[in-house]
Design a protein around this motif. Sequence first.
Motif, PDB file in Angstrom:
ATOM      1  N   ALA A  28      25.270  38.671  32.669  1.00 32.09           N
ATOM      2  CA  ALA A  28      25.369  39.693  33.717  1.00 32.09           C
ATOM      3  C   ALA A  28      26.387  40.763  33.329  1.00 32.09           C
ATOM      4  N   MET A  29      27.498  40.348  32.726  1.00 40.42           N
ATOM      5  CA  MET A  29      28.511  41.310  32.309  1.00 40.42           C
ATOM      6  C   MET A  29      27.957  42.281  31.267  1.00 40.42           C
ATOM      7  N   GLU A  31      24.782  43.066  30.831  1.00 43.84           N
ATOM      8  CA  GLU A  31      23.794  43.906  31.509  1.00 43.84           C
ATOM      9  C   GLU A  31      24.460  45.019  32.328  1.00 43.84           C
ATOM     10  N   GLU A  32      25.635  44.718  32.870  1.00 39.79           N
ATOM     11  CA  GLU A  32      26.366  45.706  33.671  1.00 39.79           C
ATOM     12  C   GLU A  32      27.175  46.672  32.818  1.00 39.79           C
ATOM     13  N   GLY A  33      27.241  46.410  31.516  1.00 38.71           N
ATOM     14  CA  GLY A  33      28.014  47.285  30.638  1.00 38.71           C
ATOM     15  C   GLY A  33      29.513  47.104  30.781  1.00 38.71           C
ATOM     16  N   ARG A  34      29.942  45.901  31.104  1.00 35.18           N
ATOM     17  CA  ARG A  34      31.374  45.630  31.294  1.00 35.18           C
ATOM     18  C   ARG A  34      32.136  45.789  29.986  1.00 35.18           C
ATOM     19  N   ASP A  35      33.433  45.960  30.110  1.00 31.70           N
ATOM     20  CA  ASP A  35      34.331  46.139  28.978  1.00 31.70           C
ATOM     21  C   ASP A  35      34.173  44.992  27.980  1.00 31.70           C
TER      22      ASP A  35
END
Length: 90
Positions: A28-29, A31-35
Amino acid sequence: MTADDEAAARAVLNRLRRAQGQLAGVIAMVEEGRDCRDVVTQLAAVSRALDRAGFKIIASRMRECMTAREDGGEPKLSEEQLEKLFLTLA
């Protein structure tokens, strides 16, 4: 299966389920483009959880693997095979 074996199996399953949840979080991270630092930190946690599950499996089954005999009277795993299996996790 003895009570100790059942407890060890439950502990391994709990670790694997926790790792499964952590991996879903990592996906999920991404997919969300998290750091990337946050993603790598969580991915390392998943890796450690899987390693701990593997070590728990080996530790809880080591005695059985060394003493249980195949039809020919040989141990299921030799000391060298068990060491190699253990080192695959290292």
